[in-house]
Design an enzyme around this catalytic site. Sequence first.
Site, mmCIF file in Angstrom:
data_model
loop_
_atom_site.group_PDB
_atom_site.id
_atom_site.type_symbol
_atom_site.label_atom_id
_atom_site.label_comp_id
_atom_site.label_asym_id
_atom_site.label_seq_id
_atom_site.Cartn_x
_atom_site.Cartn_y
_atom_site.Cartn_z
ATOM 1 N N ASP A 39 -11.730 1.071 1.812
ATOM 2 C CA ASP A 39 -11.614 2.078 3.477
ATOM 3 C C ASP A 39 -12.129 3.730 3.116
ATOM 4 O O ASP A 39 -13.102 4.071 3.940
ATOM 5 C CB ASP A 39 -10.589 2.348 3.303
ATOM 6 C CG ASP A 39 -9.696 1.531 5.073
ATOM 7 O OD1 ASP A 39 -10.282 1.178 5.380
ATOM 8 O OD2 ASP A 39 -8.585 1.532 4.259
ATOM 9 N N GLN A 77 -2.783 0.505 4.509
ATOM 10 C CA GLN A 77 -2.412 0.649 6.517
ATOM 11 C C GLN A 77 -1.363 1.704 6.533
ATOM 12 O O GLN A 77 -0.654 1.994 6.224
ATOM 13 C CB GLN A 77 -2.322 -0.693 6.962
ATOM 14 C CG GLN A 77 -2.023 -0.586 8.578
ATOM 15 C CD GLN A 77 -3.566 -0.280 9.182
ATOM 16 O OE1 GLN A 77 -4.197 -1.406 8.534
ATOM 17 N NE2 GLN A 77 -3.824 0.148 10.145
ATOM 18 N N LYS A 98 -7.453 -8.132 9.920
ATOM 19 C CA LYS A 98 -8.068 -8.104 8.470
ATOM 20 C C LYS A 98 -7.760 -9.363 8.346
ATOM 21 O O LYS A 98 -8.367 -9.485 7.425
ATOM 22 C CB LYS A 98 -7.706 -6.744 7.793
ATOM 23 C CG LYS A 98 -7.848 -5.500 8.752
ATOM 24 C CD LYS A 98 -7.439 -4.175 8.504
ATOM 25 C CE LYS A 98 -7.584 -2.598 9.607
ATOM 26 N NZ LYS A 98 -7.153 -1.707 8.701
#
Length: 298
Positions: free
Chosen positions: A136, A113, A69
């Site tokens: 997200d 994460q 990412k």
Amino acid sequence: MGLSNVYGVPGLGKRGRARVIDGKAIAKAEREAVALAVARLVAAGGHAPALATVLIGDDPASAVYVGSKIKACEEVGLSSVHRHLPADASREQALALIDELNSDPRVSGILCQLPVPAHLDGTELTNRIDPGKDVDGLTVASAGRLALGLPGLRPCTPAGVMAMLEHAEVRPAGRDTMVLGRSNLFGKPMAQMLIAADATATVCHSRTADLAARCREADVLIAAVGRPRMVKGSWIKPGATVIDVGINRGPAGLVGDVDFEEAVAVAGAISPVPGGVGPMTIARLLRNTLQAAQSNVD
Ligand code: NAP
């Protein structure tokens, strides 16, 4: 090319009888559109938006995901801020780090994460993220905004699937669509997005009776179960669009939740694994980071 005009690129190929929806090509066009928008922002005297990644512990797969990412950010000109806490970090330390990033004006988006070490609560940490920086799209606030049809940051993978359908000119309005899997990460937000696009959306899961027959009713079948090649050709309505979200690593390499070789002979259009939904997820993360920088979602 503007962000709303990324679907004119070649991204559909032929393989077997079904059209193959090339997520890699669509994602490339999305990344290029983000890169252009970031370059314009910087040329106009602004700062490059920054994505903050939070990694807690030493899970090697998580480290690889975060690394990819960060690399993707660099490739489109976005900044990245990486923060790593040790595996024994306390709840207070983790929450304080997210609070710090929430109040940092240089940070446009924050990604925690998952999974986090067992003594921490990933849902609690995710929910601590400012909804305006929730790239997200997984906080309660973002999920509520999606459910109520309010503007907000949308979860990357289902948003990527919607972009793939649009690119493939598969219009969900009025069609029978089926999402196989009901996770908070994918299945539920996918169904919400399909409903918002005027589809009739059914969600199936491990307790659904006669799953194969249910699948055969779908004009658009989206599989996200995490079971290698579970969806067989006989489960698919002839001519249906099949989107395979599954990522399963095994002796045969990376395979999806759909038996591609069988499905390609029945479906009208199908996304492959790899090269389908996966690249779209990261492209949407970049796009969400830009959107977070440009809009005040609060
Ligand atoms: P998850 O949280 O494990 O959810 C799986 C869902 O599938 C659950 O709703 C479960 O039903 C259902 N299910 C499992 N076995 C089933 C069966 N035999 N029959 C019917 N339903 C069944 O997984 P997830 O996070 O949604 O991810 C699903 C897959 O998508 C995984 O392979 C994951 O790696 C992949 N994925 C890919 C991306 C990407 O970027 N391409 C992003 C996210 C996820 P119950 O609720 O009844 O248990």
